[in-house]
Enzyme design. Structure first.
Site, PDB file in Angstrom:
ATOM      1  N   HIS A 238       0.874  -1.183   0.000  1.00 39.80           N
ATOM      2  CA  HIS A 238       0.000   0.000   0.000  1.00 39.80           C
ATOM      3  C   HIS A 238       0.907   1.227   0.000  1.00 39.80           C
ATOM      4  O   HIS A 238       1.833   1.318   0.806  1.00 39.80           O
ATOM      5  CB  HIS A 238      -0.900  -0.009   1.241  1.00 39.80           C
ATOM      6  CG  HIS A 238      -2.041   0.959   1.118  1.00 39.80           C
ATOM      7  ND1 HIS A 238      -1.866   2.320   1.157  1.00 39.80           N
ATOM      8  CD2 HIS A 238      -3.361   0.759   0.928  1.00 39.80           C
ATOM      9  CE1 HIS A 238      -3.041   2.914   1.001  1.00 39.80           C
ATOM     10  NE2 HIS A 238      -3.971   1.973   0.862  1.00 39.80           N
ATOM     11  N   HIS A 346       0.775  -5.058   2.207  1.00 43.45           N
ATOM     12  CA  HIS A 346      -0.650  -4.841   2.479  1.00 43.45           C
ATOM     13  C   HIS A 346      -1.519  -6.052   2.150  1.00 43.45           C
ATOM     14  O   HIS A 346      -2.436  -6.373   2.892  1.00 43.45           O
ATOM     15  CB  HIS A 346      -1.092  -3.633   1.643  1.00 43.45           C
ATOM     16  CG  HIS A 346      -2.501  -3.195   1.859  1.00 43.45           C
ATOM     17  ND1 HIS A 346      -2.986  -2.805   3.090  1.00 43.45           N
ATOM     18  CD2 HIS A 346      -3.546  -3.065   0.988  1.00 43.45           C
ATOM     19  CE1 HIS A 346      -4.261  -2.446   2.972  1.00 43.45           C
ATOM     20  NE2 HIS A 346      -4.633  -2.606   1.717  1.00 43.45           N
TER      21      HIS A 346
HETATM   22  C1  SIN Z   1      -7.504   1.711   1.566  1.00 49.68           C
HETATM   23  O1  SIN Z   1      -8.430   2.153   2.230  1.00 49.68           O
HETATM   24  O2  SIN Z   1      -6.675   2.427   1.011  1.00 49.68           O
HETATM   25  C2  SIN Z   1      -7.357   0.223   1.446  1.00 49.68           C
HETATM   26  C3  SIN Z   1      -8.401  -0.334   0.593  1.00 49.68           C
HETATM   27  C4  SIN Z   1      -7.965  -1.635   0.000  1.00 49.68           C
HETATM   28  O3  SIN Z   1      -6.930  -2.182   0.375  1.00 49.68           O
HETATM   29  O4  SIN Z   1      -8.643  -2.100  -0.922  1.00 49.68           O
END
Ligand code: SIN
Length: 512
Positions: A238, A346
């Site tokens: 992420h 992530h």
């Molecule tokens: C986020 O809220 O940025 C994460 C959403 C996701 O991982 O799909």
């Protein structure tokens, strides 16, 4: 213990499946296992929301296309279409079960946007969508008399044909050996059907948005009974986790905040995404994360900034109360200060391979959610597609497993072999750190042949040491998790070595 349906994991997949089975078959027993308490799951921490086609200008075709583009050529087109078409059902069902969603002034769902989406389509509840899902599903579960929730139960191994005593052993999954942490005792739970819904593995990295429980247990358990595991090389980072050096779980700054105008800046205060993609802050995650890493290397910095200061204060407070308060508790006033952020592990896009019904190649073993690989995400998951996928495949697993239970005849399960010796906790902590260090340095956003080779060799040695410890010492959750972490790390490395073309989140600098 004996049950009809054994569910491993208490996130959106495990709970949705359990509710559906329990309602359809009120005379059958369902047991849900979780190694922590009932709130310990990856779902609980999800912020952004669920991608659902709702807006007039949007269409399934557009959502499908965005998913395929993000997946960089490796998505299964039929799976993508199937899952996306179920979005409105998912939204309606969760609402019926009591989940709250943010609504606009007309009473329609408020639709956010995240990286890689060309339309606003993320339904959500503030910035705590996951916690709201779990609240609603747990409330529903509590009304169902045939569901038993066993928290603090850690699954050590799945029971396969190797563990049963009878002559005509059919290959398959027959239940699980489970450490009851309250009684400190391993029990065998036999079951006709097992749903693996144990989530991801971010904890094999030093920095991750995942909670401490995300140690790859489900993938390791399934692999040990010969389930097919694939696409493990695709670890999604992420782009914007809060920069904090000493945390086991990094605090996520949702991508949805970039959807309402937050900008990324270098430490010097300069925007940089125009150098990498014309979609700027809303390019897909693989591109934004790699762009940040390039800038960090170029400038010798440890983090970049996320700038929310030009966003309307009321809007920011209303939509992202959790981020505002978490930053405040760390001394960051998001209305005036820049937020230091860095990409962190992530989501695993690969996992236990399943067919269109959620079945694995092991009879009676189903898988759903992050632990599985359905073909939806390809080489890079589109933001907010994961909760949708988890819900849709929980339903598919439910449909298939209630219609087609392979009744297993009476059989005896081998007793768990107790070990008396106790391994020092400090040694387990040392090995865990070693794995995390190796993976963070060598299996991150940018990899190389040499790094993959060396890490593979080191993990092999660690794996052998840990297996020996496991075979000779009393099982604890820490030891079981370590065994799972080293195994899934090995899978990430071995499957990375096999990938010969860079795509999506996978980037080996020697392949360029
Ligand atoms: C986020 O809220 O940025 C994460 C959403 C996701 O991982 O799909």
């Amino acid at each position: 213990m004996k049950t009809d349906f054994l569910v491993i994991g208490a996130g959106i997949s495990g709970l949705t499946y359990s509710i559906k089975v329990a309602e359809k078959l009120p005379n059958k027993k369902i047991v849900i296992l979780t190694k922590g308490n009932e709130l310990d799951s990856n779902t609980q921490h999800a912020q952004g929301g669920i991608a659902v086609v709702k807006k007039k200008t949007d269409s399934y075709k557009k959502h499908v296309n965005d998913t395929l583009v993000a997946g960089d050529g490796l998505c299964d087109r039929n799976v993508v279409l199937n899952v996306i078409k179920e979005g409105p059902n998912c939204f309606a069902q969760l609402r019926e079960w009591g989940m709250n969603f943010d609504l606009n002034n007309e009473g329609n769902p408020d639709l956010g946007i995240e990286g890689g989406h060309t339309e606003n389509r993320v339904v959500h509840y503030k910035d705590i969508t996951g916690a709201e899902i779990i609240r609603a599903l747990l409330n529903k579960i509590k009304t169902l008399k045939n569901v038993r929730f066993l928290s603090h139960h850690f699954v050590v191994d799945l029971i396969s044909n190797k563990h049963i005593l009878r002559t005509n052993k059919q290959k398959g999954c027959y239940g699980a050996y489970v450490l009851d942490k309250n009684k400190n005792k391993v029990i065998a739970i036999k079951s006709n059907v097992v749903l693996m819904a144990a989530g991801g593995l971010g904890q094999v990295y030093m920095h991750t948005t995942n909670p401490e429980i995300a140690t790859g247990d489900g993938i390791a358990l399934a692999y040990r009974i010969n389930a097919e595991i694939n696409k493990m090389e695709f670890i999604q980072f992420h782009p914007t986790a809060l920069y904090e050096s000493n945390q086991n779980q990094s605090f996520l700054i949702s991508e949805a905040i970039r959807g309402i105008g937050a900008k990324l800046l270098t430490k010097e205060g300069k925007r940089f995404l125009h150098k990498y993609d014309k979609r700027l802050e809303l390019a897909s995650r693989d591109i934004v994360a790699r762009a940040i890493v390039s800038e960090l290397q170029l400038n010798g910095d440890d983090f970049v900034y996320l700038d929310c200061t030009s966003i309307n204060k009321e809007k920011l407070k209303r939509k992202f109360p959790n981020i505002v308060s978490n930053c405040r508790s760390r001394g960051i006033d998001v209305f005036h200060d820049l937020i230091p952020v860095v990409p962190t592990a992530h989501y695993v896009c690969g996992g236990i391979k399943v067919n269109e019904y959620g079945e694995t190649n092991v009879r009676n073993l189903f898988a759903s959610g992050e632990v599985s690989n359905t073909g939806l995400h390809g080489a890079n998951r589109l933001a907010s597609n994961s909760l949708l996928e988890a819900f849709v495949y929980a339903d598919k697993c439910f449909q298939k497993s209630v219609s087609n239970i392979h009744q297993q005849n009476v059989y005896e399960v081998m007793k768990w072999k107790k070990r008396k010796k106790k391994i020092k906790k400090s040694l387990l902590v040392k090995y865990k750190k070693e794995i995390k260090n190796l993976m963070s340095k060598n299996a991150g956003i940018i990899r190389s042949d040499l790094q993959l080779d060396n890490t593979g060799d080191k993990l092999e040695l660690l794996y052998n040491k840990i297996e020996e410890i496991y075979l000779n010492n009393t099982i604890t959750q820490e030891l079981g998790e370590l065994r799972n972490m080293v195994l899934v790390s090995k899978l990430i490395i071995s499957q990375s070595k096999k990938r010969k073309i860079n795509c999506g989140v996978f980037y080996n600098q020697d392949l360029v």
